[in-house]
Design a protein around this motif. Structure first.
Motif, PDB file in Angstrom:
ATOM      1  N   UNK A 193       0.840  -1.195   0.000  1.00 53.69           N
ATOM      2  CA  UNK A 193       0.000   0.000   0.000  1.00 53.69           C
ATOM      3  C   UNK A 193       0.873   1.242   0.000  1.00 53.69           C
ATOM      4  N   UNK A 194       0.272   2.366  -0.428  1.00 56.21           N
ATOM      5  CA  UNK A 194       1.012   3.611  -0.394  1.00 56.21           C
ATOM      6  C   UNK A 194       0.218   4.767  -0.953  1.00 56.21           C
ATOM      7  N   UNK A 195       0.720   5.992  -0.776  1.00 52.19           N
ATOM      8  CA  UNK A 195       0.027   7.190  -1.265  1.00 52.19           C
ATOM      9  C   UNK A 195      -0.216   7.123  -2.769  1.00 52.19           C
ATOM     10  N   UNK A 196      -1.352   7.683  -3.172  1.00 55.87           N
ATOM     11  CA  UNK A 196      -1.769   7.563  -4.575  1.00 55.87           C
ATOM     12  C   UNK A 196      -2.116   8.911  -5.175  1.00 55.87           C
ATOM     13  N   UNK A 197      -2.019   8.948  -6.496  1.00 52.39           N
ATOM     14  CA  UNK A 197      -2.571  10.039  -7.309  1.00 52.39           C
ATOM     15  C   UNK A 197      -3.535   9.386  -8.294  1.00 52.39           C
ATOM     16  N   UNK A 198      -4.750   9.927  -8.404  1.00 48.37           N
ATOM     17  CA  UNK A 198      -5.765   9.389  -9.308  1.00 48.37           C
ATOM     18  C   UNK A 198      -6.205  10.468 -10.278  1.00 48.37           C
ATOM     19  N   UNK A 199      -6.174  10.128 -11.561  1.00 42.67           N
ATOM     20  CA  UNK A 199      -6.664  11.047 -12.600  1.00 42.67           C
ATOM     21  C   UNK A 199      -7.779  10.348 -13.363  1.00 42.67           C
ATOM     22  N   UNK A 200      -8.963  10.958 -13.381  1.00 38.64           N
ATOM     23  CA  UNK A 200     -10.108  10.441 -14.116  1.00 38.64           C
ATOM     24  C   UNK A 200     -10.495  11.448 -15.196  1.00 38.64           C
ATOM     25  N   UNK A 201     -10.644  10.960 -16.412  1.00 36.44           N
ATOM     26  CA  UNK A 201     -11.054  11.803 -17.530  1.00 36.44           C
ATOM     27  C   UNK A 201     -12.375  11.283 -18.068  1.00 36.44           C
ATOM     28  N   UNK A 202     -13.262  12.178 -18.436  1.00 34.87           N
ATOM     29  CA  UNK A 202     -14.560  11.759 -18.928  1.00 34.87           C
ATOM     30  C   UNK A 202     -14.751  12.035 -20.404  1.00 34.87           C
ATOM     31  N   UNK A 203     -15.555  11.177 -21.050  1.00 32.60           N
ATOM     32  CA  UNK A 203     -16.045  11.423 -22.408  1.00 32.60           C
ATOM     33  C   UNK A 203     -17.553  11.230 -22.386  1.00 32.60           C
ATOM     34  N   UNK A 204     -18.201  11.509 -23.502  1.00 33.72           N
ATOM     35  CA  UNK A 204     -19.652  11.313 -23.569  1.00 33.72           C
ATOM     36  C   UNK A 204     -20.010   9.837 -23.402  1.00 33.72           C
ATOM     37  N   UNK A 205     -19.076   8.941 -23.716  1.00 34.22           N
ATOM     38  CA  UNK A 205     -19.326   7.509 -23.606  1.00 34.22           C
ATOM     39  C   UNK A 205     -18.899   6.940 -22.255  1.00 34.22           C
ATOM     40  N   UNK A 206     -17.919   7.546 -21.642  1.00 28.06           N
ATOM     41  CA  UNK A 206     -17.369   7.070 -20.363  1.00 28.06           C
ATOM     42  C   UNK A 206     -17.213   8.265 -19.424  1.00 28.06           C
ATOM     43  N   UNK A 207     -18.309   8.726 -18.805  1.00 28.43           N
ATOM     44  CA  UNK A 207     -18.291   9.983 -18.035  1.00 28.43           C
ATOM     45  C   UNK A 207     -17.705   9.831 -16.630  1.00 28.43           C
ATOM     46  N   UNK A 208     -16.465   9.376 -16.546  1.00 28.10           N
ATOM     47  CA  UNK A 208     -15.855   9.176 -15.238  1.00 28.10           C
ATOM     48  C   UNK A 208     -15.667  10.479 -14.470  1.00 28.10           C
ATOM     49  N   UNK A 209     -15.624  11.596 -15.183  1.00 28.60           N
ATOM     50  CA  UNK A 209     -15.468  12.880 -14.493  1.00 28.60           C
ATOM     51  C   UNK A 209     -16.727  13.287 -13.731  1.00 28.60           C
ATOM     52  N   UNK A 210     -17.822  12.537 -13.869  1.00 26.77           N
ATOM     53  CA  UNK A 210     -19.004  12.773 -13.032  1.00 26.77           C
ATOM     54  C   UNK A 210     -18.784  12.311 -11.590  1.00 26.77           C
ATOM     55  N   UNK A 211     -17.759  11.490 -11.373  1.00 23.30           N
ATOM     56  CA  UNK A 211     -17.500  10.921 -10.046  1.00 23.30           C
ATOM     57  C   UNK A 211     -16.580  11.864  -9.269  1.00 23.30           C
ATOM     58  N   UNK A 212     -17.180  12.730  -8.495  1.00 26.12           N
ATOM     59  CA  UNK A 212     -16.406  13.735  -7.758  1.00 26.12           C
ATOM     60  C   UNK A 212     -15.594  13.075  -6.640  1.00 26.12           C
TER      61      UNK A 212
END
Length: 259
Positions: free
Chosen positions: A190-209
C-alpha cells in the motif's frame, strides 16, 4: 468442433464454467469517497448504498481457466442488498472480446473494450486505461513493504438484461446477479496515490467527484469465481442505467439521413 456443440463438448463447457478461476493476478486499485447523492443516483433502486459513499478504481491483469490471459479496468461502488455488503460494478473494460463476452453474458458485467496497462519501477507503480485515444484512468502509487498474504471473499452486484430493439424499454425484467470471488492474495503493498479520471460522452468518469482519496493497494492474487441470480428488478427504473452502461449512440452518428 462446430457451430452445434456435441454432447461431449457441452459437458466440457459445463465443467469449465463450474470451476472458474483467475490466477497470476496483479491489481492496482484506489478508493475514494464521493457525495452520497452521486452514489444513490448511479445505484439501481434494488441496491442500498454501502456504509460510506466509496468508489474503487482498479487496473489489473490476469490469467484464467476459461477466457485466456487479459488485462482489465473497472469502477466499483460500495453497495448492499438485504444486508449483504458488496460492490456494484459501475463499468468495466476488457482488452479482448473473450473476457468481455464471458462477463457480460454469464454474470451481467457492464463490459466494454479498452486497453489497460500496469507499469512498475521498484516501489513506484502506474496503472492506466485508454479507450478510443483517451486516457480515462491513471493511478500512480508509491508502494510500501509487503504486508503478507490474506484470504478474503469479495462480492460484486451486476445486472443481466436485454434491451428492446428500439432502445425505449427492456425486454422483460432484468435480473440482479451476485458474483463471489474467493481470493487468495500472496502479496499486498500500500502507499500514497494520485488518481486522474477523464470523462467522455461515452465514459463519463469525471461525473464521479473525488472528495477524499485513500492509499492505493497493489496485490498479487488468484481467485475462484461463482455467480448466482438474486431476483427480478423493476425494468422501467433500470432503463436509464442500462442505457448509461452503453456508449451514447447519438454521438456515434457518422451518416445523416435527409429530411
Amino acid at each position: 468442433m462446430g457451430y452445434r456443440r456435441t454432447p461431449e463438448e457441452l459437458a466440457a463447457v459445463r465443467a469449465t464454467l463450474a470451476d472458474v478461476e483467475f490466477v497470476g493476478g496483479e491489481s492496482l486499485s484506489v478508493d475514494f469517497l464521493t457525495r452520497p447523492d452521486v452514489v444513490r443516483d448511479i445505484l439501481p433502486a434494488e441496491l442500498d448504498p454501502g456504509a460510506e459513499p466509496r468508489v474503487t478504481v482498479q487496473v489489473s491483469r490476469w490469467r484464467s481457466s476459461c477466457v485466456g490471459d487479459f488485462a482489465a479496468s473497472a469502477v466499483y461502488v460500495s453497495a448492499s442488498h438485504r444486508g449483504v455488503a458488496g460492490d456494484y460494478v459501475l463499468t468495466m473494460w476488457m482488452d479482448d472480446d473473450v473476457p468481455l463476452l464471458f462477463g457480460r453474458d454469464l454474470y451481467g458485467e457492464p463490459k466494454k473494450i479498452g486497453t489497460s496497462t500496469l507499469w512498475r519501477n521498484d516501489g513506484h507503480m502506474t496503472g492506466a486505461l485508454e479507450r478510443h485515444g483517451t486516457r480515462l484512468v491513471e493511478i500512480e502509487a508509491d508502494l510500501g513493504p509487503d504486508r503478507g498474504p490474506t484470504e478474503v471473499v469479495g462480492r460484486n452486484f451486476n445486472v443481466k438484461y436485454e434491451l428492446c430493439p428500439g432502445g425505449d424499454a427492456l425486454a422483460g425484467p432484468p435480473t440482479l446477479m451476485m458474483a463471489e470471488f474467493a481470493q487468495r492474495t500472496t502479496l499486498v503493498r500500500k502507499g500514497p496515490a494520485v488518481l486522474r479520471l477523464t470523462g467522455t460522452v461515452h465514459d463519463p468518469l469525471d461525473d464521479l467527484e473525488v472528495l477524499e482519496l485513500r492509499d492505493a493497494v497493489y496485490v498479487e492474487t488468484g481467485m475462484k469465481a461463482t455467480c448466482v441470480p438474486l431476483g427480478p428488478m423493476d425494468p422501467d427504473a433500470f432503463l436509464p442505467l442500462a442505457l448509461g452502461r452503453s456508449d451514447h449512440w447519438p454521438a456515434l452518428a457518422t451518416a445523416h439521413l435527409p429530411g
